[in-house]
Design a protein around this motif. Sequence first.
Motif, PDB file in Angstrom:
ATOM      1  N   MET A 251       0.843  -1.167   0.000  1.00 48.19           N
ATOM      2  CA  MET A 251       0.000   0.000   0.000  1.00 48.19           C
ATOM      3  C   MET A 251       0.894   1.238   0.000  1.00 48.19           C
ATOM      4  SD  MET A 251      -2.883  -1.511   2.577  1.00 48.19           S
ATOM      5  CE  MET A 251      -3.723  -0.108   3.038  1.00 48.19           C
TER       6      MET A 251
ATOM      7  N   LEU B 109       1.356   5.252  -1.724  1.00 47.02           N
ATOM      8  CA  LEU B 109       0.739   6.324  -2.483  1.00 47.02           C
ATOM      9  C   LEU B 109       1.794   7.408  -2.683  1.00 47.02           C
ATOM     10  CD1 LEU B 109      -1.960   7.490  -3.595  1.00 47.02           C
ATOM     11  CD2 LEU B 109      -2.268   8.553  -1.379  1.00 47.02           C
TER      12      LEU B 109
ATOM     13  N   LYS C  42      -5.849   6.068   1.329  1.00 48.48           N
ATOM     14  CA  LYS C  42      -5.357   4.689   1.401  1.00 48.48           C
ATOM     15  C   LYS C  42      -6.354   3.803   2.138  1.00 48.48           C
ATOM     16  CE  LYS C  42      -1.821   3.311   0.387  1.00 48.48           C
ATOM     17  NZ  LYS C  42      -1.492   2.570  -0.826  1.00 48.48           N
TER      18      LYS C  42
ATOM     19  N   SER D 137       2.573   4.985   3.389  1.00 48.09           N
ATOM     20  CA  SER D 137       2.143   3.589   3.503  1.00 48.09           C
ATOM     21  C   SER D 137       1.472   3.422   4.854  1.00 48.09           C
ATOM     22  CB  SER D 137       3.326   2.625   3.338  1.00 48.09           C
ATOM     23  OG  SER D 137       4.284   2.855   4.331  1.00 48.09           O
TER      24      SER D 137
END
Length: 115
Positions: free
Chosen positions: A1, A3, A27, A109
């Motif tokens: 995860m 971004l 997220k 994350s």
Amino acid sequence: MLLLLGGCGGDKVACDSIETRNAVLQKVADDHRNPLVNYAAKESTAKPNPENSKPLYQLGERIVTTSTSADKRTLHCSGGISASVGDAKASKEIEFTVQQEPDGKISVSVVPFQF
């Protein structure tokens, strides 16, 4: 995860910046298997409809830096988050990392929720 966010090279990385907060919320919202929202949905007594079935996420006012890398470009952060679905609300502590790349871009994350 992970971004990636655009940023200027002069920007300083921060756990509690608007940019970081928005990235964390995005997220969490993008994780459709999110146990926090699943719990809130299960506990809701409201009859599901398009208006109340979409979760609403909110970060707490206080987001803290729990550790900082030696170069001060990576921060480990912690704070409260809540998810509301219908008439139910579930809250949990959230941990995440924000990192500023040499080109100024910021990545976030999120540690998956543990129950």
